[in-house]
Design an enzyme around this catalytic site. Sequence first.
Site, PDB file in Angstrom:
ATOM      1  N   HIS A  22     -24.093  19.177 -43.438  1.00 40.79           N
ATOM      2  CA  HIS A  22     -25.050  18.903 -44.243  1.00 40.79           C
ATOM      3  C   HIS A  22     -26.079  20.044 -44.191  1.00 40.79           C
ATOM      4  CE1 HIS A  22     -28.247  15.665 -45.164  1.00 40.79           C
ATOM      5  NE2 HIS A  22     -28.540  16.593 -45.758  1.00 40.79           N
ATOM      6  N   HIS A  54     -28.044  22.258 -47.195  1.00 44.85           N
ATOM      7  CA  HIS A  54     -28.310  22.611 -48.668  1.00 44.85           C
ATOM      8  C   HIS A  54     -28.347  24.256 -48.674  1.00 44.85           C
ATOM      9  CE1 HIS A  54     -29.513  18.318 -49.751  1.00 44.85           C
ATOM     10  NE2 HIS A  54     -29.631  18.297 -48.477  1.00 44.85           N
ATOM     11  N   HIS A  85     -26.787  11.118 -50.057  1.00 39.40           N
ATOM     12  CA  HIS A  85     -28.013  10.935 -49.162  1.00 39.40           C
ATOM     13  C   HIS A  85     -28.323   9.747 -49.263  1.00 39.40           C
ATOM     14  CE1 HIS A  85     -28.290  15.373 -48.866  1.00 39.40           C
ATOM     15  NE2 HIS A  85     -29.223  15.372 -48.248  1.00 39.40           N
ATOM     16  N   GLU A 125     -32.441   8.217 -45.620  1.00 39.84           N
ATOM     17  CA  GLU A 125     -33.339   9.150 -45.060  1.00 39.84           C
ATOM     18  C   GLU A 125     -34.731   8.488 -44.919  1.00 39.84           C
ATOM     19  OE1 GLU A 125     -33.690  12.681 -47.382  1.00 39.84           O
ATOM     20  OE2 GLU A 125     -34.457  13.924 -45.694  1.00 39.84           O
ATOM     21  N   ASP A 163     -29.563  20.708 -42.372  1.00 39.24           N
ATOM     22  CA  ASP A 163     -30.246  20.309 -43.654  1.00 39.24           C
ATOM     23  C   ASP A 163     -30.635  21.452 -44.440  1.00 39.24           C
ATOM     24  OD1 ASP A 163     -30.908  18.231 -45.551  1.00 39.24           O
ATOM     25  OD2 ASP A 163     -32.667  17.392 -44.753  1.00 39.24           O
ATOM     26  N   ASP A 164     -31.880  21.719 -44.053  1.00 34.06           N
ATOM     27  CA  ASP A 164     -32.766  23.025 -44.780  1.00 34.06           C
ATOM     28  C   ASP A 164     -33.355  23.954 -43.722  1.00 34.06           C
ATOM     29  OD1 ASP A 164     -32.646  21.906 -47.496  1.00 34.06           O
ATOM     30  OD2 ASP A 164     -33.356  20.333 -46.467  1.00 34.06           O
TER      31      ASP A 164
HETATM   32  N1  ADE Z   1     -32.503  18.346 -50.682  1.00 35.85           N
HETATM   33  C1  ADE Z   1     -32.811  19.293 -49.791  1.00 35.85           C
HETATM   34  N2  ADE Z   1     -32.707  18.644 -48.639  1.00 35.85           N
HETATM   35  C2  ADE Z   1     -33.017  17.438 -49.079  1.00 35.85           C
HETATM   36  C3  ADE Z   1     -33.197  16.372 -48.029  1.00 35.85           C
HETATM   37  N3  ADE Z   1     -33.392  16.428 -46.935  1.00 35.85           N
HETATM   38  N4  ADE Z   1     -33.021  15.074 -48.572  1.00 35.85           N
HETATM   39  C4  ADE Z   1     -32.955  14.867 -49.742  1.00 35.85           C
HETATM   40  N5  ADE Z   1     -32.748  15.920 -50.935  1.00 35.85           N
HETATM   41  C5  ADE Z   1     -32.795  17.275 -50.089  1.00 35.85           C
HETATM   42 ZN    ZN Z   2     -30.088  16.916 -46.942  1.00 27.39          ZN
END
Ligand code: ADE
Ligand code: ZN
Length: 350
Positions: A29, A31, A209, A212, A290-291
């Site tokens: 996971h 992005h 997703h 969350e 994630d990011d």
């Molecule tokens: N796009 C990038 N990060 C995300 C996240 N945590 N939740 C949903 N969409 C995303």
């Molecule tokens: Zn994500």
Amino acid sequence: MTRPDFTVPSVAPERLPDLLRAMPKAELHIHIEGSLEPELIFALAGRNGVALPYASVESLRSAYAFTDLQSFLDIYYAGASVLLHEQDFYDMARAYFERAAADNVLRAELFFDPQTHTARGVSMQTVIHGLHRACADAKADFGIDAELILCFLRHLSEEDAFATLEAALPLRDKFIGVGLDSSELGHPPEKFARVFARCRELGLRRVAHAGEEGPPAYIWSALDVLQVERIDHGVQAIHDAELMARLARERVPLTVCPLSNQKLCVFPDLAEHNLGALLDAGLAATVNSDDPAYFGGYMNDNFLQTFAATGLTAQHAYQLGRNAFEGSFASAEAKRGYMAQLEAVFRRFS
Ligand code: ADE
Ligand code: ZN
């Protein structure tokens, strides 16, 4: 996948951080647009003549104070606006792979958001060719097995998702599956039922997703309507005992992202994260970044900070490592190889 039982050796608490760093990992996971560090955003903006609404790297970074998912997404999409050419996508992914290699990631399944780019006039070919070339080089240069997963933006329409799928199909050999991301609340999985049904017919792997910020009902519909094979995040499952039992029974992988959850205020504090509760209930939870450029950490940061804050053990670390390899979309043979490497590292730390 069946495999002989492995007894996790006891590891002295002071050696746990080194074990967490050394553990071979699968990241399921990430992005890739969320790996754009502010320095690279500014470098690409300069290279491409894109104006940014921030004067400096520091002022951009100081805007990374999020209150919820949407407050992050607004900045994340603005950051991605500097990506125009194939080489930009390559450079972004290459920088991620360098970090992943340092964190002993053996396998990475990268999400990308084509609609963010095609809406700005960037072609699907530009996006996918740049990312795919970086994946091929990650194998050659770092030994990382990397694959791409195309994500549909759920705040956009079903029609837009279908058009995106059509545009990507000539490049079908360059991505293994599809996902669903962006603003969760108000955009339930069932909005994309027909798109995911088509993807299933095409033989694409499917993830989404769910849970969350959204309710457990979104996890149920991701499983039952979209027929996904993994749930991204899924931490809200904890509020639904029947769902928890199902996720445990079916060993549905959850790609949990602790630092993301902390930064987006899904949990008030990392110490209150429910990763340990999910694992102890028998769910196939994994740790992911994630990011990472926005949330303050790549894979090892996620492991180290979460273990320090919540008191997880070497047994949990092993389970997380195993869940990730088993939950990946790698071949059975590759999974056996990853598991042998994971267990060899644990033996070294006994
Ligand atoms: N796009 C990038 N990060 C995300 C996240 N945590 N939740 C949903 N969409 C995303
Ligand atoms: Zn994500």
